[in-house]
Design a protein around this motif. Sequence first.
Motif, PDB file in Angstrom:
ATOM      1  N   TYR A   1      11.975   9.972  12.919  1.00  0.00           N
ATOM      2  CA  TYR A   1      13.246  10.540  12.465  1.00  0.00           C
ATOM      3  C   TYR A   1      13.969   9.565  11.540  1.00  0.00           C
ATOM      4  N   TYR A   2      13.870   8.286  11.829  1.00  0.00           N
ATOM      5  CA  TYR A   2      14.579   7.265  11.057  1.00  0.00           C
ATOM      6  C   TYR A   2      13.750   6.716   9.900  1.00  0.00           C
ATOM      7  N   VAL A   3      12.418   6.644  10.080  1.00  0.00           N
ATOM      8  CA  VAL A   3      11.534   6.069   9.058  1.00  0.00           C
ATOM      9  C   VAL A   3      10.834   7.223   8.345  1.00  0.00           C
ATOM     10  N   ARG A   4      11.403   7.651   7.227  1.00  0.00           N
ATOM     11  CA  ARG A   4      10.882   8.798   6.488  1.00  0.00           C
ATOM     12  C   ARG A   4       9.795   8.354   5.510  1.00  0.00           C
ATOM     13  N   PRO A   5       8.797   9.214   5.272  1.00  0.00           N
ATOM     14  CA  PRO A   5       7.679   8.846   4.382  1.00  0.00           C
ATOM     15  C   PRO A   5       8.139   8.436   2.991  1.00  0.00           C
ATOM     16  N   ASN A   6       7.487   7.388   2.481  1.00  0.00           N
ATOM     17  CA  ASN A   6       7.657   6.909   1.110  1.00  0.00           C
ATOM     18  C   ASN A   6       9.026   6.317   0.792  1.00  0.00           C
ATOM     19  N   THR A   7       9.827   6.043   1.808  1.00  0.00           N
ATOM     20  CA  THR A   7      11.059   5.289   1.598  1.00  0.00           C
ATOM     21  C   THR A   7      10.714   3.805   1.560  1.00  0.00           C
ATOM     22  N   ALA A   8      11.685   2.989   1.136  1.00  0.00           N
ATOM     23  CA  ALA A   8      11.460   1.538   1.116  1.00  0.00           C
ATOM     24  C   ALA A   8      11.127   1.021   2.514  1.00  0.00           C
TER      25      ALA A   8
ATOM     26  N   MET B   1       0.844  -1.195   0.000  1.00  0.00           N
ATOM     27  CA  MET B   1       0.000   0.000   0.000  1.00  0.00           C
ATOM     28  C   MET B   1       0.873   1.235   0.000  1.00  0.00           C
ATOM     29  N   SER B   2       0.538   2.217  -0.829  1.00  0.00           N
ATOM     30  CA  SER B   2       1.318   3.455  -0.917  1.00  0.00           C
ATOM     31  C   SER B   2       0.477   4.622  -0.435  1.00  0.00           C
ATOM     32  N   VAL B   3       1.092   5.521   0.313  1.00  0.00           N
ATOM     33  CA  VAL B   3       0.369   6.702   0.768  1.00  0.00           C
ATOM     34  C   VAL B   3       0.465   7.840  -0.229  1.00  0.00           C
ATOM     35  N   GLN B   4       1.217   7.633  -1.326  1.00  0.00           N
ATOM     36  CA  GLN B   4       1.405   8.700  -2.288  1.00  0.00           C
ATOM     37  C   GLN B   4       0.768   8.417  -3.642  1.00  0.00           C
ATOM     38  N   GLU B   5       0.550   7.147  -3.960  1.00  0.00           N
ATOM     39  CA  GLU B   5       0.080   6.803  -5.285  1.00  0.00           C
ATOM     40  C   GLU B   5      -1.256   6.088  -5.193  1.00  0.00           C
TER      41      GLU B   5
END
Length: 789
Positions: A301-308, A1-5
């Motif tokens: 801080y470590y888990v940025r949005p839309n990264t793997a 699931m993607s929060v951007q697409e």
Amino acid sequence: MSVQEPDNQPQYEVTIPSRDDLLAVITSQLKPVAFEQLIAHFELQDERQHVGLKRRLRAMERDGQLIYTKANAYGLPERMALIKGRVIGHRDGFGFCRPEQGGDDIFIPHHQMYAVLHGDEVLVKPNGSDSKGRKEGRIVRVTKPRDEEIVGRFFIDHGLGIVVPDDQRIAQDILIPDEAKHGVREGQMVVVRITQRPNRRTSPIGEVTEILGEHMAPGMEIEVAIREHDIPHEWSQAVDSAMQQLADEVPAEAYKDRTDLRQLPLITIDGDDSRDFDDAVYAEPDGDGWRLWVAIADVSYYVRPNTALDKEALERGNSVYFPQQVVPMLPEKLSNGLCSLNPHVDRLCMVAEMRITSRGKLEQSSFYPAVMNSHARLTYTKVAAILDGDSKLRQEYQSVLTNIEHLQALFKRLKAARQRRSAIEFETLETRFIFNAQRKIERIEPVHRNQAHMLIEECMIMANVATARFIEQHEEAGALFRVHEPPNEERLTGFRAFLAELGLQLAGGDEPSPADYAALLSEIGERPDHELIQTMLLRSMQQAVYSPDNVGHFGLALASYAHFTSPIRRYPDLILHRAIKALLKKQQGPSQALEGAWMYSDEQLDELGVHTSMTERRADDATRQVDEWLKCEYMQDHVGDEFSGVIASVTSFGLFIRLDDLHIDGLAHISNLDNDYYHYDEKRQLLIGENSRTVYRLGDKVRVNVRAVNLDDRKIDLNLLAAESPDGKVRKADSTDIPARPGKKMSQREKLARGKLGKAKGRSADKGKSKTGKGKAKSSRTQSNKKKR
């Protein structure tokens, strides 16, 4: 699931009408629309446009948006009385279609299930009702075949390889050609990919993609549950690469713009075997009230949005905790390392600092990024002992003793406030498995909540309330609330009927409040069947879910509640942290400490609420399956043994009995009760013996022995030896509680038994007929102690 697409629709080289445009045209017509009519309407001249349109229409067919009719035209399923839903199989071969738009399940008979599998998405045409009054349907089309692989056990039958699915909702065996066995041995557990779908004449054909191992190997139950419930459990190469790039310690630049709380004696309090520490707490008196700091690991801080890494965490939704094993939401380097608030090391955190009145009310709060250093890693067991006066532990933890005592004093105020608002407090008993060196269950122990558990729980609730209010005050930043709606009418009616049989009542009419439930729990506190009543109360409740629309939390009696305190193991908490950072960033400007801030759209939050609620249920189902398997494995060594228990559920086919101490459920089938015909009173949840007039109901105390254990079915069969009500009496039904045999004229003896002749209830036969029974009863024609014919 993607929060951007949000839309992954196929792309075409030429411009063609969108799905919405096509649906609008087809909806506007009185009958289905032919392909040529669509070409003409949209004036599509290019041949490539014709090809693209045909592909899009086929995709809409697959998704159940359109139906291609015998007249070679496209129509709307809803105009053809078709229902889109998901197939729910049954071990006996029939199934149900669960409508996508809600409503009652539709019964699918055996012959309709041959060509589908449990989990398929289908279009169903309602087709009247069956002999039992169930709404029946005919499968018109499979719109989306299940794509999950199937776990099962490999056998050879007359030289042919087959896999028997572990999930009994899949009634078809899967044929495995020789070239698709890939070295599997008979009896091993495997994962199978379907290569050819079933139809009315042939079984499904598959290929072994993974050999899990021997059927009874230690830990196999977890491997099966992970795959059956489609729980992501392997990290992608992209995630592994991201972890390799992370340092083992907090990077120097991350300290910038953060409040330094390293001298504040924050402590963590968790279970003995916990390894990921989300939260740390500290309290001190503040005038006539208290100041409470709740520091939470700064995962954002470590888990940025839309990264793997973010996409993998979202797909998992939450960590899944099995006995002696966890499938984490985040890789171990984060969950047990950089993000975990381990003792005596610097860690990044998000802090909720709160002012609480002497009456335990939240007066004000603030949020900010900080750096902390946990002064001690404590366990619930140790804190409870310290509060009980353990001199050795009090000396060992002298440096944080004042904080512990302040937390205890604050907890008493918070608990009093909880009681004043009449939050529902359950004291159900949980159990845990104690394994030996071979990872076999040695014993099952009860888990008792102590004061330390409740202390931390109240601190976390206060932080979650403060966070929910903060989000509500700033509408521009949305997040997910933890919502718990009041019980619905159907569950409420069933629960009231259960209480009536026990001589109890739930006040509040059609809309009981949390205070009404709290009053009931207080009333049953000393009853021997209080645990069963609490269990039934829990069953009457709705399930809490995640939603961007705040409707309050009924169970906690709170108007606003959100999950803030566990971002290492719950994705909704991570969403909330990002939203808080986005608000702070808007107020304060760009800051290194606020990296990871993110504003979600309403559409994204709607999807995220549905998805994270699903992953939570998925985890619950998987852990429940493992628990059931382990309990059955444990009970294999107790076949023939005798136990005491209580009737936890009454059905038309027997009694589910919860064994005392072990808290394991087994079934005393109706054929294993005393020799009699039994009638099931659904309204009052009773089984009544036709001749003996013996009554079995919820809460009755029983003695049973273990008749058999079926590990594959995860079922325990019990023989009922004796039963009595909680007050120690054996119940007998009134003659009026036993309905006449259907379709058969009563004999003279039966009439006498029912009070139709002679004296009944002190009345002579010439004073009219007796009542026919209080509740609508279903007759079971099964006679005990006789084999099925």
